[in-house]
Design an enzyme around this catalytic site. Structure first.
Site, PDB file in Angstrom:
ATOM      1  N   GLU A  19       0.797  -1.222   0.000  1.00 31.55           N
ATOM      2  CA  GLU A  19       0.000   0.000   0.000  1.00 31.55           C
ATOM      3  C   GLU A  19       0.834   1.279   0.000  1.00 31.55           C
ATOM      4  OE1 GLU A  19      -3.079   0.665  -0.331  1.00 31.55           O
ATOM      5  OE2 GLU A  19      -4.130  -1.228  -0.059  1.00 31.55           O
ATOM      6  N   SER A  31     -30.400 -35.081  47.155  1.00 30.49           N
ATOM      7  CA  SER A  31     -29.538 -35.632  48.213  1.00 30.49           C
ATOM      8  C   SER A  31     -28.176 -34.961  48.300  1.00 30.49           C
ATOM      9  CB  SER A  31     -29.332 -37.133  47.972  1.00 30.49           C
ATOM     10  OG  SER A  31     -30.551 -37.832  48.095  1.00 30.49           O
TER      11      SER A  31
END
Length: 673
Positions: free
Chosen positions: A81, A341
């Site tokens: 770029e 339980s």
């Protein structure tokens, strides 16, 4: 000669004036905001992304720094770029001349002359640079940015604002969306695609235009090979790879927990949790697999934690975070249910602590009426005389209720609260049934309780945030010896068929009507809790904690760590003796309906007990009825029953006295909180 000198001076003056005017023009530039609202992020204990939310404008914008991006991608980006990025002042005259010449020669735009800084200027303003005025504005902003920011800061702005198609903005969001990985781990093929996309993000989206995306990526790779950024082998390998055909979902791990977290913390854009991404991922998959083949609407929730640090390592609120018949959006780790339980280990642990029983104490398992409450064992059978350890391992109900009666249900409730649980009573007052599940708890409550047992009896600061909880105070839920005895007994609980799980202490539970199946366990470091049931609370016929939830729990331990951390050795003061060598009062758990005429003894509350609540259960052993109870010297009850409830004397220290028909008495000092 004088004219020449004058001309030179005039040129310098004019040049200086122009330069000063130009500098003033650049310095007077009103810059656009260089920050934008970003996605909120939730990260794990190691900084890995767990969950992200879109920014307020609906875009995925995940902030990123240069250090978090693959260096090869950065090299590719700059060389492709803006190869003179490090040297220009925002505008590259050579690139502008080249682009203009190519446009004139070819009659169309062949390459752009915009620098990375100019692209950042366009992205920040979201303006149109196709007109001369737009291009001039872009150049002016670029020049001004270069004067106020470093090159690294400008490059970071590009990495955070570049468009990648749809609502994806920034290289980090793009890396997750297209490759499901952080940008630090990009391959050359992936890096080249991310270089190419911002030039035409919609036309080159790989999930919608794979041919255009492939062509653009390969063009980038070919040019970079020409520049020598990549070698021929890398070029050949990268161009042969397909582009991603679909867009990945941005990470959304622990969705139920992270929703709770962001609702509580509305300020921070990044929140770091104690969750371990690897464990969370593994247990989410385990949860999905556990209910996948079920057609009965069964749902699941799992919590895994480190009981030494209190850190929650994984929290799975349901099998799938979606609107489905299983209630996938519900966080079932927080749903209050009957624990079945699973409270029995606490009952026996408190009994050990109070000197009422020992693991080798003999206890009766036979039909018993506890003042109108006559519980049955789950299978309907009774075993007669057996050891306390065996009664717990086989989850027998009658012995559990007998010990609870001796303790007092208020004491059991207080034990839950000391562990950090928040029990919900159906009618506001605890009775003996709470020992068998007659109380409301959620999965997080039970994990807290078992974490305390695994942590040597000390309560645990169970949390998802990394800093210790404010106001947390360390204290005992059980004594160290009692906690060790419970853990030692639970390591010998019968395993489900086909499961080994050696070294893991665990307990299962099934609530009334088969509505809830539980399995909670711990080893020397971790604690895991599993709940399974229907989100609407309906019955699941045939669902048992041992058959349904326990195999999932053992699988969770295996996924957390291949080897089990062993439980520690017994504390030095733990009493390790067979039944016959125990002190006489511990050899056999006494009959609560004794008719002995010996002196009365206050069985509960024991001397020195710390209790809470407005109602106090008191119990006497031996002596001759009727009994008169006094609180701080004042008569409060006269009864023939050995166990009754009286109004608590009030906050602070009090003295309880019982006097039998023969005038004999006993006294206990207690404290009410």
């Amino acid at each position: 000669m004088k004219r020449t000198v004058f001309a030179i001076a005039l040129c310098l003056w004019v040049g200086g004036a122009v330069r000063d005017a130009f500098d003033g023009w650049v310095d007077a530039t009103v810059l656009p905001p260089i920050t934008a609202e970003v996605s909120r992020e939730i990260r794990d204990r190691n900084g890995a992304l767990l969950r992200a939310y879109t920014a307020p404008d609906g875009r995925w914008r995940l902030p990123v720094t240069l250090a978090e991006v693959d260096p090869t991608y950065l090299d590719m980006l700059i060389r492709y770029e803006d190869k003179r990025f490090a040297n220009h002042s925002g505008v590259d005259p050579l690139a502008m001349i080249r682009a203009s010449g190519q446009a004139v020669w070819h009659g169309q735009i062949v390459s752009g002359g915009s620098t990375l800084t100019m692209q950042v200027a366009r992205l920040l303003e979201e303006g149109n640079s196709s007109s001369w005025s737009g291009k001039l504005r872009q150049m002016r902003v670029a020049l001004a940015l270069e004067r106020k920011l470093s090159k690294d800061q400008i490059l970071t702005l590009y990495l955070n604002h570049a468009p990648f198609g749809g609502n994806i903005e920034g290289v980090r969001a793009a890396s997750y969306a297209y490759f499901d990985r952080p940008p630090r781990r990009l391959t050359p093929a992936q890096a080249a695609l991310l270089v190419a996309l911002p030039q035409s993000p919609e036309a080159r989206r790989p999930d919608r235009a794979p041919a255009q995306a492939t062509s653009a990526r390969n063009h980038v790779l070919t040019r970079l090979a020409t520049y020598g950024v990549i070698d021929a082998a890398t070029h050949a390998s990268a161009t042969a790879k397909p582009v991603p055909a679909t867009r990945h979902v941005i990470p959304a791990l622990a969705p139920h927990l992270t929703d709770r977290v962001v609702a509580l913390d509305t300020e921070n854009r990044r929140i770091d949790l104690t969750i371990d991404r690897r464990i969370q991922t593994a247990l989410e998959q385990l949860a999905a697999d556990a209910v996948q083949a079920r057609s009965d609407g069964l749902q699941i929730a799992i919590i895994a934690a480190d009981h030494q640090s209190g850190h929650i390592l994984a929290s799975v609120g349901s099998a799938a975070y979606r609107a489905d018949a299983r209630g996938g959006f519900l966080d079932l780790t927080q749903t209050v249910r009957s624990p079945g339980s699973t409270l029995k280990p606490l009952v026996y642990g408190l009994g050990f602590d109070r000197g009422l029983i020992h693991p080798e104490t003999m206890i009766a398992d036979r039909p018993t009426d506890f003042g109108g409450y006559a519980p049955q064992n789950f299978d309907g059978f009774f075993r007669g005389e057996l050891r306390v350890s065996t009664a717990l391992q086989h989850s027998l109900n009658i012995p559990t209720v007998a010990v609870t009666e001796a303790l007092g249900p208020h004491h059991l409730l207080a034990g839950m609260r000391r562990a950090g649980a928040r029990p919900k009573l159906p009618n506001g007052r605890p009775g003996l049934a709470i020992a068998l599940g007659g109380v409301g708890l959620n999965l997080e409550d039970l994990v807290r309780l078992y974490a305390a047992i695994g942590n040597g009896g000390n309560n645990v600061d169970l949390r998802w945030h990394q800093t210790p909880s404010s106001g947390f105070t360390q204290h005992d839920v059980l004594g160290a010896a009692a906690a060790w005895h419970v853990g030692n007994i639970l390591t010998e609980v019968p395993r489900p068929t086909g499961v080994r799980g050696a070294g893991i202490a665990f307990k299962t539970g099934t609530s009334y009507g088969h509505r809830d199946a539980w399995a909670i366990g711990f080893d020397g470091k971790h604690v895991v809790g599993v709940w399974m049931g229907r989100p609407d609370g309906a019955s699941v016929p045939g669902a048992f904690g041992g058959d349904l939830a326990a195999p999932v729990m053992f699988d969770a331990f295996a996924r957390i760590k291949p080897t089990v951390d062993p439980l520690g050795p017994p504390p030095h003061h733990a009493l390790l003796l067979p039944t016959a060598q125990l002190p006489r009062h511990l050899q056999h758990f006494g009959n609560s309906q004794s008719t002995s005429t010996s002196s009365p003894s206050i069985a509960f509350p024991p001397d020195g007990a710390v209790l809470e609540g407005s109602v106090l259960t008191v119990k006497v052993r031996d002596g001759q009825a009727p009994f008169i109870w006094l609180a701080n010297g004042e008569p409060v009850a006269r009864t023939h029953r050995q166990q009754i409830e009286i109004a608590a004397p009030g906050i602070g220290f009090s003295s309880l006295t019982v006097i039998d028909a023969n005038g004999q008495s006993d006294r206990a000092q207690i404290a009410i909180e």
